[in-house]
Design an enzyme around this catalytic site. Sequence first.
Site, PDB file in Angstrom:
ATOM      1  CG  HIS A 122      -0.318   0.076   2.538  1.00 11.78           C
ATOM      2  ND1 HIS A 122       0.531  -0.893   3.017  1.00 11.78           N
ATOM      3  CD2 HIS A 122      -0.367   1.030   3.519  1.00 11.78           C
ATOM      4  CE1 HIS A 122       0.955  -0.560   4.223  1.00 11.78           C
ATOM      5  NE2 HIS A 122       0.433   0.607   4.547  1.00 11.78           N
ATOM      6  CG  HIS A 124       0.208   4.335   5.398  1.00 10.51           C
ATOM      7  ND1 HIS A 124      -0.531   3.438   6.139  1.00 10.51           N
ATOM      8  CD2 HIS A 124      -0.383   5.547   5.582  1.00 10.51           C
ATOM      9  CE1 HIS A 124      -1.535   4.077   6.736  1.00 10.51           C
ATOM     10  NE2 HIS A 124      -1.462   5.347   6.407  1.00 10.51           N
ATOM     11  CG  ASP A 126       4.975   3.149   7.283  1.00 11.98           C
ATOM     12  OD1 ASP A 126       4.003   3.706   6.739  1.00 11.98           O
ATOM     13  OD2 ASP A 126       4.867   2.104   7.956  1.00 11.98           O
ATOM     14  CG  HIS A 127       4.440   0.221   4.013  1.00 10.26           C
ATOM     15  ND1 HIS A 127       4.441  -1.126   4.272  1.00 10.26           N
ATOM     16  CD2 HIS A 127       3.971   0.824   5.138  1.00 10.26           C
ATOM     17  CE1 HIS A 127       3.985  -1.340   5.494  1.00 10.26           C
ATOM     18  NE2 HIS A 127       3.688  -0.165   6.035  1.00 10.26           N
ATOM     19  CG  HIS A 222      -3.737  -0.524   6.475  1.00  9.88           C
ATOM     20  ND1 HIS A 222      -3.526  -0.502   7.831  1.00  9.88           N
ATOM     21  CD2 HIS A 222      -2.769   0.305   5.947  1.00  9.88           C
ATOM     22  CE1 HIS A 222      -2.495   0.291   8.102  1.00  9.88           C
ATOM     23  NE2 HIS A 222      -2.039   0.794   6.994  1.00  9.88           N
ATOM     24  CG  ASP A 245       0.969  -1.532   7.481  1.00 12.30           C
ATOM     25  OD1 ASP A 245       1.882  -2.365   7.594  1.00 12.30           O
ATOM     26  OD2 ASP A 245       1.139  -0.306   7.636  1.00 12.30           O
ATOM     27  CG  HIS A 320       4.710  -2.453  10.082  1.00 10.11           C
ATOM     28  ND1 HIS A 320       3.810  -1.870  10.926  1.00 10.11           N
ATOM     29  CD2 HIS A 320       4.843  -1.582   9.047  1.00 10.11           C
ATOM     30  CE1 HIS A 320       3.408  -0.717  10.421  1.00 10.11           C
ATOM     31  NE2 HIS A 320       4.033  -0.518   9.287  1.00 10.11           N
TER      32      HIS A 320
HETATM   33 ZN   LIG Z   1       3.037   0.730   7.907  1.00  8.17          ZN
HETATM   34 ZN   LIG Z   2       0.029   1.419   6.590  1.00  6.91          ZN
END
Ligand SMILES: [Zn+2]
Ligand SMILES: [Zn+2]
Length: 370
Positions: A122, A124, A126-127, A222, A245, A320
């Site tokens: 996805h 986000h 942080d990914h 998510h 996530d 994670h």
């Molecule tokens: Zn994440």
């Molecule tokens: Zn996420």
Amino acid sequence: MKTTDTGKKTMRRLLKATIWVVSVIVIIALAAAVFQKQILTAVATKIIQQRFANQSQKYDDRLYAGLAGSGGPFPHHNRVGPCIVVKAGDHLYIVDAGEGSARNIALMGFQMGKIEAILLTHFHSDHIAGLGEIMLRRWAGGSNAKPVDVIGPTGVETVVEGFNRAYRLDAGYRVAHHGSATVPPSGAGGGASPFSLSAEEDASVVVIDDGGVRVTAFKVNHAPVSPAVGYRFDYKGRSLVISGDTVPCQSLKKQSQGVGVLFHEALQPSMIKMIRDQAGLSPSPSMAKIMADIPSYHTSPEDAAKIAQGAGVKHLVLYHILPPPPAVLKGMFLGDSSKYYPGPITIGEDGMLFSLPVNNDKIHVRNLLK
Ligand SMILES: [Zn+2]
Ligand SMILES: [Zn+2]
């Protein structure tokens, strides 16, 4: 008189020995000073040879998963953002591109020039934060003439287009400096390969089917982030699942039936609540609200353990990790997980390599960064 003579002799011997030792030290020090450059050159050459040897290590015909990034968005000194390297025979894939992960992939000895595809769960931050660096190293490290395939649910086009644009000037500098033969201009950046999923909660689609490797993307939950997917890898009878996530999710449980390793994200709500209770100490006014919000779209270690048990998974790896616990609090992070799942549960760490031989059902674990 005799006693005095003996004392003098002893003193002379001691003096001689001292002079001898000091002379040897002085000679060694002088030699070290004279040959310092040669000694340091030999040490540096050895280190360089070792680093190159690490990058050329031979892999057996197995399914491997290297945890290049075990962290989440929280900053941590030895957990970078989420990223898992999957090697299946000669094929090399990356799942998610957390911040700092490009460095760990290289330090773990994977040949970044050989990355065939990057798969995103996805979008986000942080990914995806490390996507630009992974695409750059894959291009420059392999003199690749085609952009790397970046596979993801609908929306991946926007992400890839943004990174390509941000790195366009850099690509120009590198071509001008190293030449087109070393860094073919046509190979810079990534090419988006979006896929869509049907409306069903447990929708899935095969996104790679190549030389014995099958990769299946499946829907996870998510919300409000949508689409969000996990990935299952199958190779010569061995398998693993990467959750991305999600909250506890039936489609993930279905896809994880009997797999060797389940990499499941994990957030310990009781520890997040403790941070929330102390949030008044934080200089950030939004800390309490963010800590109140995040448990609603992640999975606790206990719930991940229940899924692993229900799916008959052989080894559960939590990644994670939220919040990242110091060693003394790892038990607190796991909570009651072992009550729900009798198999091995590993709190993932950066550098861990899980290997699944194709001719037996064993799972080996070692850390390439230690
Ligand atoms: Zn994440
Ligand atoms: Zn996420």
